[in-house]
Each structure stands twice: as C-alpha cells, then as structure tokens.
Design a protein around this motif. Structure first.
Motif, PDB file in Angstrom:
ATOM      1  N   VAL A  56       0.844  -1.206   0.000  1.00 25.77           N
ATOM      2  CA  VAL A  56       0.000   0.000   0.000  1.00 25.77           C
ATOM      3  C   VAL A  56       0.873   1.247   0.000  1.00 25.77           C
ATOM      4  O   VAL A  56       0.604   2.222  -0.731  1.00 25.77           O
ATOM      5  CB  VAL A  56      -0.939   0.004   1.220  1.00 25.77           C
ATOM      6  N   ILE A  57       1.927   1.230   0.819  1.00 22.74           N
ATOM      7  CA  ILE A  57       2.854   2.372   0.866  1.00 22.74           C
ATOM      8  C   ILE A  57       3.500   2.584  -0.494  1.00 22.74           C
ATOM      9  O   ILE A  57       3.641   3.717  -0.972  1.00 22.74           O
ATOM     10  CB  ILE A  57       3.922   2.145   1.949  1.00 22.74           C
ATOM     11  N   ASP A  58       3.897   1.484  -1.134  1.00 22.99           N
ATOM     12  CA  ASP A  58       4.522   1.588  -2.462  1.00 22.99           C
ATOM     13  C   ASP A  58       3.557   2.177  -3.478  1.00 22.99           C
ATOM     14  O   ASP A  58       3.939   3.025  -4.300  1.00 22.99           O
ATOM     15  CB  ASP A  58       5.012   0.209  -2.935  1.00 22.99           C
ATOM     16  N   ASP A  59       2.295   1.730  -3.430  1.00 22.60           N
ATOM     17  CA  ASP A  59       1.314   2.181  -4.416  1.00 22.60           C
ATOM     18  C   ASP A  59       0.869   3.631  -4.173  1.00 22.60           C
ATOM     19  O   ASP A  59       0.743   4.419  -5.117  1.00 22.60           O
ATOM     20  CB  ASP A  59       0.082   1.256  -4.397  1.00 22.60           C
ATOM     21  N   LYS A  60       0.638   3.967  -2.907  1.00 19.38           N
ATOM     22  CA  LYS A  60       0.071   5.282  -2.588  1.00 19.38           C
ATOM     23  C   LYS A  60       1.125   6.373  -2.420  1.00 19.38           C
ATOM     24  O   LYS A  60       0.885   7.531  -2.768  1.00 19.38           O
ATOM     25  CB  LYS A  60      -0.770   5.188  -1.309  1.00 19.38           C
ATOM     26  N   PHE A  61       2.287   6.006  -1.891  1.00 19.78           N
ATOM     27  CA  PHE A  61       3.279   7.022  -1.542  1.00 19.78           C
ATOM     28  C   PHE A  61       4.627   6.820  -2.227  1.00 19.78           C
ATOM     29  O   PHE A  61       5.582   7.525  -1.921  1.00 19.78           O
ATOM     30  CB  PHE A  61       3.482   7.051  -0.026  1.00 19.78           C
ATOM     31  N   GLY A  62       4.700   5.862  -3.153  1.00 15.76           N
ATOM     32  CA  GLY A  62       5.954   5.656  -3.873  1.00 15.76           C
ATOM     33  C   GLY A  62       6.984   4.833  -3.145  1.00 15.76           C
ATOM     34  O   GLY A  62       8.135   4.736  -3.572  1.00 15.76           O
ATOM     35  N   GLY A  63       6.623   4.228  -2.023  1.00 10.91           N
ATOM     36  CA  GLY A  63       7.554   3.361  -1.317  1.00 10.91           C
ATOM     37  C   GLY A  63       8.280   4.070  -0.189  1.00 10.91           C
ATOM     38  O   GLY A  63       8.399   5.292  -0.169  1.00 10.91           O
ATOM     39  N   GLU A  64       8.760   3.285   0.769  1.00 11.17           N
ATOM     40  CA  GLU A  64       9.455   3.847   1.926  1.00 11.17           C
ATOM     41  C   GLU A  64      10.923   4.124   1.590  1.00 11.17           C
ATOM     42  O   GLU A  64      11.506   3.505   0.703  1.00 11.17           O
ATOM     43  CB  GLU A  64       9.370   2.879   3.111  1.00 11.17           C
ATOM     44  N   ASP A  99      17.006   4.185 -11.165  1.00 12.34           N
ATOM     45  CA  ASP A  99      16.774   3.199 -10.114  1.00 12.34           C
ATOM     46  C   ASP A  99      16.457   3.845  -8.767  1.00 12.34           C
ATOM     47  O   ASP A  99      16.377   3.141  -7.755  1.00 12.34           O
ATOM     48  CB  ASP A  99      18.003   2.287  -9.958  1.00 12.34           C
ATOM     49  N   LEU A 100      16.308   5.167  -8.745  1.00 12.01           N
ATOM     50  CA  LEU A 100      15.966   5.873  -7.516  1.00 12.01           C
ATOM     51  C   LEU A 100      14.624   6.577  -7.661  1.00 12.01           C
ATOM     52  O   LEU A 100      14.238   6.983  -8.758  1.00 12.01           O
ATOM     53  CB  LEU A 100      17.037   6.916  -7.168  1.00 12.01           C
ATOM     54  N   ALA A 101      13.948   6.733  -6.533  1.00 11.85           N
ATOM     55  CA  ALA A 101      12.680   7.470  -6.508  1.00 11.85           C
ATOM     56  C   ALA A 101      12.590   8.228  -5.191  1.00 11.85           C
ATOM     57  O   ALA A 101      13.331   7.949  -4.242  1.00 11.85           O
ATOM     58  CB  ALA A 101      11.502   6.504  -6.646  1.00 11.85           C
ATOM     59  N   ASN A 102      11.690   9.211  -5.153  1.00 14.40           N
ATOM     60  CA  ASN A 102      11.421   9.968  -3.924  1.00 14.40           C
ATOM     61  C   ASN A 102      12.687  10.584  -3.330  1.00 14.40           C
ATOM     62  O   ASN A 102      12.929  10.483  -2.116  1.00 14.40           O
ATOM     63  CB  ASN A 102      10.734   9.076  -2.885  1.00 14.40           C
ATOM     64  N   VAL A 103      13.492  11.196  -4.149  1.00 13.95           N
ATOM     65  CA  VAL A 103      14.712  11.839  -3.661  1.00 13.95           C
ATOM     66  C   VAL A 103      14.339  13.156  -2.973  1.00 13.95           C
ATOM     67  O   VAL A 103      13.746  14.038  -3.584  1.00 13.95           O
ATOM     68  CB  VAL A 103      15.706  12.089  -4.814  1.00 13.95           C
ATOM     69  N   VAL A 104      14.688  13.261  -1.711  1.00 13.49           N
ATOM     70  CA  VAL A 104      14.389  14.455  -0.915  1.00 13.49           C
ATOM     71  C   VAL A 104      15.661  14.862  -0.184  1.00 13.49           C
ATOM     72  O   VAL A 104      16.369  14.017   0.365  1.00 13.49           O
ATOM     73  CB  VAL A 104      13.269  14.186   0.109  1.00 13.49           C
ATOM     74  N   SER A 105      15.939  16.170  -0.160  1.00 13.01           N
ATOM     75  CA  SER A 105      17.163  16.638   0.482  1.00 13.01           C
ATOM     76  C   SER A 105      16.948  17.963   1.198  1.00 13.01           C
ATOM     77  O   SER A 105      15.916  18.624   1.035  1.00 13.01           O
ATOM     78  CB  SER A 105      18.270  16.799  -0.565  1.00 13.01           C
ATOM     79  N   TYR A 106      17.956  18.356   1.936  1.00 15.46           N
ATOM     80  CA  TYR A 106      17.919  19.648   2.617  1.00 15.46           C
ATOM     81  C   TYR A 106      17.907  20.781   1.604  1.00 15.46           C
ATOM     82  O   TYR A 106      17.235  21.802   1.812  1.00 15.46           O
ATOM     83  CB  TYR A 106      19.133  19.763   3.545  1.00 15.46           C
TER      84      TYR A 106
END
Length: 224
Positions: A56-64, A99-106
């Motif tokens: 569910v996390i993968d589908d709704k939020f792109g994965g942990e 091969d990466l997703a949901n990249v978040v940084s400062y």
C-alpha cells in the motif's frame, strides 16, 4: 546388502575413494551454478499484514525510504556557496537515476531537520527501486557512483537499509569463506586421527569434501 557394500569398499578401497572424490567434484561443479540462481530475499510472507502494508505504501506514496546519504562539507558549512552548488548538483544527479525514486534533500526543502546542528552535514533521502537481489544490485551501483568525494567539495556516506545491506552482503561472504577455510582442514585432520585410515574415514571424508567444494564454489562465484 550393507555387508556386501562394506566388503567391496575394503577390497577396492582405492578405487572407491577415487570414484567418491570424482563424484563429489562433479557434483560440486554442477552445484556451483546454484549460487547464481539463488535470491538474496524471500524472507517475508507476501500474505502477511506487514507485506500488504508495504504494498500500500509503495502504491500510494511511492515506497518507503531505504537509502540515506550523509553529505558533509569538510571545509565549511553545508550552506556555503560552493557546498550548496555541489549539494544541488548531487541531488539533481540522484533524481536523474532511473533506479531511484522519492529523492528528498535539505537543499530542495530547506528543512532544518535534514541538516546537522553545526551546519556541516545534511542528508539526502531516497528509495532504491527493485526487490531482493535487484534492489541490492541497484543500491550497489548508486553507492559505488556517489559514495566518497563529490566534486572535490563534499564527502558522501551511504546508510539506510539499502546501504547496510550493501555492506553486509560482501562481508558475510568473506567471513563465511574464512570460517570454512579454517574449519574444514581441521575437520579433515580430526577425521583421520579418529578413524586411523583414509578408508575408514571414507564417508566422513566425502562429506567434508562436499564442504570443501562448497567453499571454493563460493570463492569463485562470490568473486564475480
């Protein structure tokens, strides 16, 4: 039947030993290919609640998040102009990795929680795509490309579950090979001492030879 087998082993002890050794080596050669077929995962029950929650996390939020990069500015603060430009370039490169997703940084959120109190370090969060072996291979490729020194301005260290797994896999293989390389020769010596002759120790020796072949198979397959 067992009596006849024992008599044959006594009469043709050398031949039986040679045949057993050849068979063990052949079986080891055939079995060596199994290392390339085995997967590193498969520990989770796909029908369990935790597995369904992960889907569910993968589908709704792109994965942990499973990859954490600790970025440090050794010669100053992470907000210094040169460090900031390198940090933004690093994040841009990471976002371009397929091969990466949901990249978040400062640098793209200005979230103070992603920066250390002394201002010398910041973190980049990301999710490595794939499952089991594929995930490990993808994580290794990303870490090999980015860990270390980036643009001579920043130092990057990898963590998170993907980073830990990337370190543990090779180390576990090395430790296992070392342990078996020490244990197997000692077992062979003890078998010869206990049974007195090679013929008497034939079956235990054959079992030990299987272990030896497994060690060398791990050495060659694991080193690819």
């Amino acid at each position: 039947m067992f009596e006849r087998i024992a008599e044959l082993a006594i009469r043709r002890s050398r031949l039986v030993l040679i045949v057993a050794a050849v068979v063990v080596v052949l079986m080891g050669a055939l079995g060596a290919g199994a290392f390339g077929k085995l997967l590193s995962g498969g520990f989770d029950d796909p029908s369990s609640q935790s597995s369904r929650a992960r889907e569910v996390i993968d589908d709704k939020f792109g994965g942990e998040t499973n990859l954490v990069l600790l970025v440090r500015a050794p010669d100053g603060r992470i907000d210094a102009p040169a460090a900031k430009r390198s940090g933004q370039a690093l994040v841009s490169d990471l976002k371009g990795e397929r091969d990466l997703a949901n990249v978040v940084s400062y640098w793209d959120t200005d979230n103070p929680d992603l920066r250390s109190k002394d201002g010398r370090e910041a973190i980049v969060l990301a999710r490595v795509k794939g499952k089991d072996t594929e995930l490990q291979e993808n994580a290794k490729a990303v870490i090999d490309d980015y860990a270390g020194t980036y643009e001579d301005t920043l130092t990057v260290k990898a963590g998170g579950s993907a980073g830990v797994s990337n370190e543990m896999g090779p180390q576990t293989t090395e430790d296992l090979v070392l342990a078996e390389s020490i244990a197997v020769p000692l077992i062979l010596l003890l078998l010869l001492v206990v049974f007195g002759t090679v013929v008497s120790a034939l079956l235990p020796l054959a079992i030990a030879l299987v272990a030896i072949v497994g060690v060398f198979a791990q050495l060659f397959v694991g080193g690819r």
